[in-house]
Design a protein around this motif. Structure first.
Motif, short mmCIF file in Angstrom:
data_model
loop_
_atom_site.label_atom_id
_atom_site.label_comp_id
_atom_site.label_asym_id
_atom_site.label_seq_id
_atom_site.Cartn_x
_atom_site.Cartn_y
_atom_site.Cartn_z
N ALA A 128 0.82 -1.22 0.00
CA ALA A 128 0.00 0.00 0.00
C ALA A 128 0.85 1.27 0.00
CB ALA A 128 -0.93 0.00 1.21
N ASP A 129 2.18 1.10 -0.11
CA ASP A 129 3.11 2.23 -0.01
C ASP A 129 4.08 2.17 -1.18
OD1 ASP A 129 5.23 3.96 0.60
OD2 ASP A 129 5.13 3.57 2.74
N THR A 130 3.94 3.08 -2.13
CA THR A 130 4.77 3.07 -3.33
C THR A 130 6.25 3.17 -2.99
OG1 THR A 130 3.02 4.02 -4.69
CG2 THR A 130 5.27 4.25 -5.51
N ASN A 131 6.60 4.04 -2.05
CA ASN A 131 8.01 4.18 -1.66
C ASN A 131 8.56 2.88 -1.11
OD1 ASN A 131 8.24 6.87 -2.45
ND2 ASN A 131 7.56 7.65 -0.46
N SER A 132 7.76 2.17 -0.31
CA SER A 132 8.18 0.89 0.24
C SER A 132 8.42 -0.12 -0.88
CB SER A 132 7.11 0.35 1.20
OG SER A 132 7.45 -0.95 1.65
N ILE A 133 7.55 -0.13 -1.88
CA ILE A 133 7.70 -1.06 -3.00
C ILE A 133 9.00 -0.77 -3.77
CG2 ILE A 133 6.74 -1.77 -5.22
CD1 ILE A 133 3.95 -1.11 -4.02
N LEU A 134 9.22 0.49 -4.09
CA LEU A 134 10.40 0.84 -4.88
C LEU A 134 11.69 0.61 -4.10
CD1 LEU A 134 9.08 4.04 -6.70
CD2 LEU A 134 9.11 1.66 -7.51
N THR A 135 11.65 0.85 -2.80
CA THR A 135 12.81 0.56 -1.95
C THR A 135 13.09 -0.93 -1.94
OG1 THR A 135 12.40 2.48 -0.52
CG2 THR A 135 13.75 0.71 0.40
N ALA A 136 12.03 -1.74 -1.85
CA ALA A 136 12.18 -3.20 -1.88
C ALA A 136 12.76 -3.67 -3.21
CB ALA A 136 10.84 -3.86 -1.61
N VAL A 137 12.31 -3.07 -4.31
CA VAL A 137 12.82 -3.46 -5.62
C VAL A 137 14.31 -3.17 -5.72
CG1 VAL A 137 12.73 -2.95 -8.10
CG2 VAL A 137 10.61 -3.28 -6.81
#
Length: 275
Positions: A55-64
């Protein structure tokens, strides 16, 4: 060369058992969880686990970026699994509850998938597996938000499959019916947050649903354990030609047949019994 697969929603249920199963099968698994305490628990169990909040775009991109660094850009597979169910009649659901449902169950999947496709293209191989639901092609009352999110996943996946034709990436859908997991407990939390039971014309229906969601185990005789997803997931990741759809549990097969054969109003009568 060992193939690396990213699995979302690994704190419990399907994601948890599939991450461990893939590791036992020789895959290099990157598990992910929303909560830091779950990340720590899975790391302690021997999995490589990262934090990822769909639910958090920044979290997704950091994970990627963490995935890219860990793999050197050599990610092979993605199992989009993290999701939850928002119960409640559509007329009772605040629009924000629908937004939250779609942020996790759909928009987060889009952001993550879009971010890893370039890695798969560069590597000349890739598999994307979407954990959908029987409720991705038939609807049940009081599950409208979840139905809508899974219908969206199905349409999105069918479109992406057409757009990936001719590339080295294959995409598949897994469509489970009832599976034993923490899904009901998580749905109950979402239900309490969004629905005012006392002010609804569906109060009696909600009380019955509340009782089912509070039960530790499903009363559906066709419910399968989370391990039922392992075999189709492995096939989708390893078969030279993965299936487009993997239907899991008898209700999914039955509903697929009904959807194909029955007129819409007759299908409605069948579905109305499962509300």
């Amino acid at each position: 060369m060992t193939k690396t697969v990213l699995v979302t929603g690994c704190s419990s249920g399907i994601g948890y058992v599939c991450a461990h199963a893939l590791a036992k099968e020789g895959f290099d698994v990157i598990a992910s969880c929303r909560k830091s305490e779950d990340v720590a628990r899975l790391n302690a169990e021997g999995l490589y686990c990262i934090q990822l909040d769909l639910a958090d775009t920044n979290s997704i991109l950091t994970a990627v970026e963490a995935v890219r660094e860990y793999t050197g850009g050599k990610l092979f597979g993605l199992f989009n699994n993290g999701a939850y169910g928002q119960p409640g009649a559509l007329e009772d659901l605040p629009t924000d509850a629908l937004r939250k449902q779609f942020e996790t169950n759909f928009f987060g999947w889009h952001t993550l998938t879009q971010a890893v496709i370039p890695m798969m293209m560069e590597n000349g191989a890739g598999r994307i597996v979407q954990n959908s639901s029987v409720l991705g092609f038939v609807a049940l009352k009081f599950r409208g938000a979840y139905n809508a999110s899974k219908f969206a996943v199905e349409g999105w996946t069918d479109t992406l499959r057409l757009e990936l034709a001719g590339t080295p990436i294959q995409i598949s859908l897994i469509e489970p019916g009832p599976i034993e997991s923490r899904f009901r407990a998580n749905a109950l939390d979402a239900f309490y947050q969004a629905i005012n039971i006392n002010n609804s014309r569906f109060e009696s229906d909600y009380r019955a649903q509340q009782s089912r969601m509070e039960s530790e185990h499903s009363t559906n005789k066709y419910t399968l354990p989370s391990e039922a997803i392992i075999a189709p997931l492995l096939h989708a990741l390893t078969a030279p030609r993965a299936k487009i759809r993997y239907r899991v549990t008898k209700p999914t097969h039955y509903m697929a047949l009904c959807k194909r054969l029955l007129p819409s109003r007759m299908l409605d009568r069948v579905l109305a019994k499962g509300g």
